[in-house]
Write an enzyme that holds these catalytic residues in place. Sequence first.
Site, PDB file in Angstrom:
ATOM      1  CD1 TRP A 180      -2.492   1.842   0.447  1.00  0.00           C
ATOM      2  CD2 TRP A 180      -1.978   1.898   2.629  1.00  0.00           C
ATOM      3  NE1 TRP A 180      -3.163   2.900   1.024  1.00  0.00           N
ATOM      4  CE2 TRP A 180      -2.860   2.950   2.357  1.00  0.00           C
ATOM      5  CE3 TRP A 180      -1.522   1.732   3.947  1.00  0.00           C
ATOM      6  CZ2 TRP A 180      -3.293   3.849   3.332  1.00  0.00           C
ATOM      7  CZ3 TRP A 180      -1.954   2.605   4.931  1.00  0.00           C
ATOM      8  CH2 TRP A 180      -2.822   3.663   4.604  1.00  0.00           C
TER       9      TRP A 180
ATOM     10  CG  ASP B 246      -2.098  -2.482   7.525  1.00  0.00           C
ATOM     11  OD1 ASP B 246      -1.750  -1.651   6.662  1.00  0.00           O
ATOM     12  OD2 ASP B 246      -3.209  -2.430   8.113  1.00  0.00           O
TER      13      ASP B 246
ATOM     14  CE  LYS C  19     -10.031   0.429   3.218  1.00  0.00           C
ATOM     15  NZ  LYS C  19      -9.977   1.318   2.091  1.00  0.00           N
TER      16      LYS C  19
HETATM   17  C1  CBA Z   1      -3.201  -2.213   3.531  1.00  0.00           C
HETATM   18  C2  CBA Z   1      -3.947  -1.007   4.016  1.00  0.00           C
HETATM   19  N1  CBA Z   1      -3.709  -0.564   5.281  1.00  0.00           N
HETATM   20  C3  CBA Z   1      -4.360   0.505   5.770  1.00  0.00           C
HETATM   21  C4  CBA Z   1      -5.279   1.192   4.996  1.00  0.00           C
HETATM   22  C5  CBA Z   1      -5.902   2.406   5.636  1.00  0.00           C
HETATM   23  O1  CBA Z   1      -7.228   2.471   5.616  1.00  0.00           O
HETATM   24  P1  CBA Z   1      -7.980   3.361   6.716  1.00  0.00           P
HETATM   25  O2  CBA Z   1      -6.986   4.314   7.309  1.00  0.00           O
HETATM   26  O3  CBA Z   1      -9.056   4.073   5.954  1.00  0.00           O
HETATM   27  O4  CBA Z   1      -8.488   2.400   7.722  1.00  0.00           O
HETATM   28  C6  CBA Z   1      -5.551   0.789   3.664  1.00  0.00           C
HETATM   29  C7  CBA Z   1      -6.556   1.536   2.780  1.00  0.00           C
HETATM   30  N2  CBA Z   1      -6.135   1.685   1.441  1.00  0.00           N
HETATM   31  C8  CBA Z   1      -7.090   2.100   0.427  1.00  0.00           C
HETATM   32  O5  CBA Z   1      -8.234   1.281   0.522  1.00  0.00           O
HETATM   33  C9  CBA Z   1      -6.519   1.961  -0.941  1.00  0.00           C
HETATM   34  O6  CBA Z   1      -5.391   1.439  -1.041  1.00  0.00           O
HETATM   35  O7  CBA Z   1      -7.199   2.358  -1.895  1.00  0.00           O
HETATM   36  C10 CBA Z   1      -7.513   3.534   0.597  1.00  0.00           C
HETATM   37  O8  CBA Z   1      -8.422   3.599   1.629  1.00  0.00           O
HETATM   38  C11 CBA Z   1      -6.353   4.433   0.842  1.00  0.00           C
HETATM   39  O9  CBA Z   1      -6.365   5.126   1.882  1.00  0.00           O
HETATM   40  O10 CBA Z   1      -5.454   4.416   0.007  1.00  0.00           O
HETATM   41  C12 CBA Z   1      -4.871  -0.340   3.180  1.00  0.00           C
HETATM   42  O11 CBA Z   1      -5.105  -0.782   1.930  1.00  0.00           O
END
Ligand code: CBA
Length: 399
Positions: A131, A212, A248
């Site tokens: 990510w 994660d 999610k």
């Molecule tokens: C592996 C991973 N870890 C942590 C997060 C953080 O998510 P949040 O802080 O919202 O709980 C994402 C979200 N990544 C994405 O879904 C994505 O890769 O598109 C998007 O939400 C992002 O923030 O980039 C992720 O893919």
Amino acid sequence: SSWWRSVEPAPKDPILGVTEAFLADPSPDKVNVGVGAYRDDNGKPVVLECVREAERRIAGNQNMEYLPMGGSVKMVEETLKLAYGEDSEFIKDKRIAAVQALSGTGACRLFADFQKRFSPDSQIYIPVPTWANHHNIWRDAHVPQRTYHYYHPESKGLDFAALMDDVKNAPNGSFFLLHACAHNPTGVDPSEDQWREISYQIKVKGHFPFFDMAYQGFASGDPERDAKAIRIFLEDGHAIGIAQSYAKNMGLYGQRVGCLSVLCEDEKQAIAVKSQLQQLARPMYSNPPVHGALVVSTILGDPELKSLWLKEVKVMADRIIGMRTALRENLEKLGSPLSWKHITEQIGMFCYSGMTPEQVDQLTKEYHIYLTRNGRISMAGVTTGNVGYLANAINEVTK
Ligand SMILES: Cc1ncc(COP(=O)(O)O)c(CN[C@](O)(C(=O)O)[C@@H](O)C(=O)O)c1O
């Protein structure tokens, strides 16, 4: 004096910048398969029924008081059960230091800052690819990064042998960042046997695994199944860290609800670690937001709402799995010369298509299809209404 005159415009975020471009596009045909945000078959965002019901029960009864620096104790308690298991001995023995975090991002960042403060000379091994924001998080925490082999482009699968070499060759006691399930961006997860070998080797080397887990329940539709890697590591006696998120799997994206936990050797250590995590939170945001945490604890604390949630998260996962089959079949029906079996073999929110950045640019420019330049397709943006259009466009730019 404008001391900020030398400030340059920041580069577009590789993921969130795609959303901006999508929103700016006036084309009626536009398709957003960029950011990992679930959409129903009409392409609309979804608020789960269990969330609406929780909000109905909360409405009018919720106070606006500060949460403790560690956040909602009830929400954290319920969240640990998801990751460690309903009857976890670690929970019973109070060995887990855990605090509510600002979703998965906040949990990762709080851990990175904790790592820097209490293991100042350490580094972290991050999978290739990962990510995009993982690099920013540990960079801003001033933790040096190393990489370990993960994705195997030729087979579009896991480069298991190279991964194991990297685990073996890293200095003893290295930190390893692991995606618990539904690897982002590749959708490639180790098999259960491979997880067992990884766990064994990490134990031999005395490495520290940090999981994660941003998609628990989203990969298979079953949160228990999606926690399998973590359970293997727990059975093998590792100390571990976990970042959890409800963005999610409960659709609480903008509520920023998550949890950071560190499994310690005993209750005394857990109390010390939790107090230090709170010390890091206090100057950062003081204490976390109350509403989302109350929604989560209302749902997970009520057997009827929890079983409704389990049904709804399976519906989301199943829809995505269905779209994987549909996209692959459409591409095969079009007579694409390439193999697309990886679309249905990969798991979770994302399909790592194998398309080049140039092909992605063509998809965007000619077909108004928005996805990240690494060729990652957020399958949640695929619907029965746009899968044919998407398959045709992909076929045109790749044949
Ligand atoms: C592996 C991973 N870890 C942590 C997060 C953080 O998510 P949040 O802080 O919202 O709980 C994402 C979200 N990544 C994405 O879904 C994505 O890769 O598109 C998007 O939400 C992002 O923030 O980039 C992720 O893919």
